[in-house]
Design an enzyme around this catalytic site. Structure first.
Site, PDB file in Angstrom:
ATOM      1  N   GLU A 180       0.886  -1.220   0.133  1.00 16.51           N
ATOM      2  CA  GLU A 180       0.101  -0.037   0.038  1.00 16.51           C
ATOM      3  C   GLU A 180       0.818   1.046   0.045  1.00 16.51           C
ATOM      4  O   GLU A 180       0.554   2.182  -0.831  1.00 16.51           O
ATOM      5  CB  GLU A 180      -0.811  -0.020   1.255  1.00 16.51           C
ATOM      6  N   ASP A 196     -12.046  -7.385  -0.557  1.00 17.37           N
ATOM      7  CA  ASP A 196     -12.756  -8.647  -0.675  1.00 17.37           C
ATOM      8  C   ASP A 196     -14.151  -8.525   0.022  1.00 17.37           C
ATOM      9  O   ASP A 196     -14.468  -7.580   0.847  1.00 17.37           O
ATOM     10  CB  ASP A 196     -11.945  -9.579   0.134  1.00 17.37           C
TER      11      ASP A 196
END
Length: 227
Positions: free
Chosen positions: A12, A193
């Site tokens: 990230e 997800d």
């Protein structure tokens, strides 16, 4: 404005580096960081680490050393409120789904704090006015020290916070730390997800094959409208 930009994982952080100009690498009490600019803002990018303790400790270190006006946590979250993979969620609230201090206390409330922690209303308003309303939601992120993958785990969290939109492992800890230090905070996540749907571990792994550039574009767009 001085802004600390935090992400939980190296991948990230690597993606966020792409939006920082004139970056200079440095270290803050063992935390690797990159200081540079996004537009007119003095920005420090650092990895807060996965989980509540890592997030709280490293947020605290960054706040004490950099003294930011605002902390923004950007990254991924598991969607549990009908959000789909790739959708943005700007937290209107954050809370712990795995905290209870015993009889007479509210589930989710850390000792001395409210169960619901409120991010920067200014950032939230800017996001509502400028981000795509078709692909951006504003709701509660529930934080706990576990990767959520099972339907029964979602049911447990929903029993505590029926309006939770997503789950993660850092947001509430970052929020609590910022509140304790008197610093505004904002949480901007992209859904990686969908826990409880049977394949969310695979979804999470596959998500990283495509850079979640939407999140970081949103960060840049919000910062461009901050004074």
């Amino acid at each position: 404005m001085k802004i600390a930009l935090l992400a939980a994982m190296d991948k990230e952080v690597a993606l966020l580096k792409n939006i920082i100009a004139d970056g200079m690498e440095m270290e803050i009490d063992g935390v690797k960081a990159l200081r540079g600019r996004i537009g007119v803002h003095d920005v420090l990018l650092a990895k807060c680490g996965i989980g509540k303790v890592n997030a709280a400790l490293n947020t605290y270190k960054v706040i004490r050393a950099f003294k930011p006006d605002l902390v923004i946590n950007s990254g991924v979250a598991g969607g549990e409120g009908g959000l789909r993979i790739g959708e943005l969620l700007v937290a209107g609230e954050v809370a712990y789904h795995d905290v209870w201090c015993g009889p007479g206390t509210d589930p989710g409330a850390a000792d001395g704090y409210n169960a619901i922690l409120i991010p920067s209303q200014k950032v939230l308003q800017i996001a509502k006015e400028n981000l795509d309303s078709q692909t951006t939601s504003f709701g509660l992120i529930a934080t706990g020290d576990c990767f959520i993958s099972k339907a029964e785990e979602i049911s447990r969290i929903k029993a505590i916070f029926p309006h939770a939109e997503a789950v993660d492992m850092e947001s509430a800890a970052i929020g609590q730390t910022c509140i304790s230090e008197g610093v505004e905070f904002a949480i901007i996540r992209v859904v990686s997800d969908t826990p409880g749907e049977g394949e969310n571990v695979a979804q999470y792994k596959n998500f990283w094959s495509e850079a979640p550039a939407k999140t970081f574009a949103a960060v840049r767009q919000i910062l461009s409208r901050l004074d």
